[in-house]
Design an enzyme around this catalytic site. Sequence first.
Site, PDB file in Angstrom:
ATOM      1  N   LYS A  86      34.490  42.919  40.418  1.00 14.17           N
ATOM      2  CA  LYS A  86      33.390  42.414  39.589  1.00 14.17           C
ATOM      3  C   LYS A  86      32.088  43.178  39.842  1.00 14.17           C
ATOM      4  CE  LYS A  86      31.239  37.916  38.573  1.00 14.17           C
ATOM      5  NZ  LYS A  86      31.191  36.505  39.038  1.00 14.17           N
ATOM      6  N   GLU A 134      39.592  33.283  37.476  1.00 11.29           N
ATOM      7  CA  GLU A 134      38.858  33.824  38.616  1.00 11.29           C
ATOM      8  C   GLU A 134      39.122  32.928  39.827  1.00 11.29           C
ATOM      9  OE1 GLU A 134      34.164  34.926  39.565  1.00 11.29           O
ATOM     10  OE2 GLU A 134      34.637  33.322  38.151  1.00 11.29           O
ATOM     11  N   CYS A 192      34.227  36.858  34.611  1.00  5.91           N
ATOM     12  CA  CYS A 192      33.244  35.775  34.513  1.00  5.91           C
ATOM     13  C   CYS A 192      31.850  36.244  34.080  1.00  5.91           C
ATOM     14  CB  CYS A 192      33.198  35.012  35.827  1.00  5.91           C
ATOM     15  SG  CYS A 192      32.457  33.359  35.696  1.00  5.91           S
TER      16      CYS A 192
END
Length: 279
Positions: free
Chosen positions: A115, A42, A157
Amino acid sequence: MNTIAAVGQFCATSIIHSNRLACRNLILQAARLGAKMIFLPEASDFISFTKQETLQLTTSIEKSEFVLSLKEAAQQANIWVSVGVHELVSSTNNKIYNSHLVIDNRGELITVYRKIHLFNVDIENGPRLMESDSTMEGQELGHPILTPIGKLGLQTCYDVRFPEASIALRKRGAEILAFPSAFTIKTGMAHWETLLRARAIETQTYVIAAAQIGQHNEKRASYGHAMIVDPWGKVLAECPENTQPSIAIANIDLDYMKKIRAEMPVMTHRRTDLYPSIE
């Protein structure tokens, strides 16, 4: 089907040129080891010190010299690349996306995942880390894409803490789940491996989690421990604890995955008469 995947880690800073060189070197190293695809962390393009610096450094994917350089490296090395970057929402918006890109071995951008779960913590008399201050949440989980190592489902993440998304991707055909990450040291020590192994076990997929590691600036440090986990929950490969750029490789054996799914068909045992079905 049995192919090699590589997972990478390094310590990004606000100096995009240095981050680009580190990523290019990891891509070339993975190709030399026979990997068909490499997974990078990331925010591989940069990790900034302030929100303002983040906005100043972020561009559109089309204009990103960082992304262009990785496309060239992927084509040169004949390897697919998964990587997390910052993406400008619009020129009139002071927000960005936390985006997960997949680039093929021709240097073409195949897909972009933005995300969907943002890490927001604001504790009275305690830490404050509000990703939503600078970042817009994505609005689509998407579907797995076909890669040389199998059907790949994309997340990023903090998404790893929400098993429903991983189960949905498994239901949509995922054989591998990818989580480019930058876990904090505290949460990494407590939860990183446990979460990754849990997602692998419950979805019976390979889980590949690239990671940031080390001290990025005075305010931020990351846990590292990039790893590849098999569908039984076994850690097949893990990057070392030192902060030098590194990779780890493992075989992705889809026949083994199919054997596990056949011997323990958990997806057919779900009691969707008692709780909502995840699609």
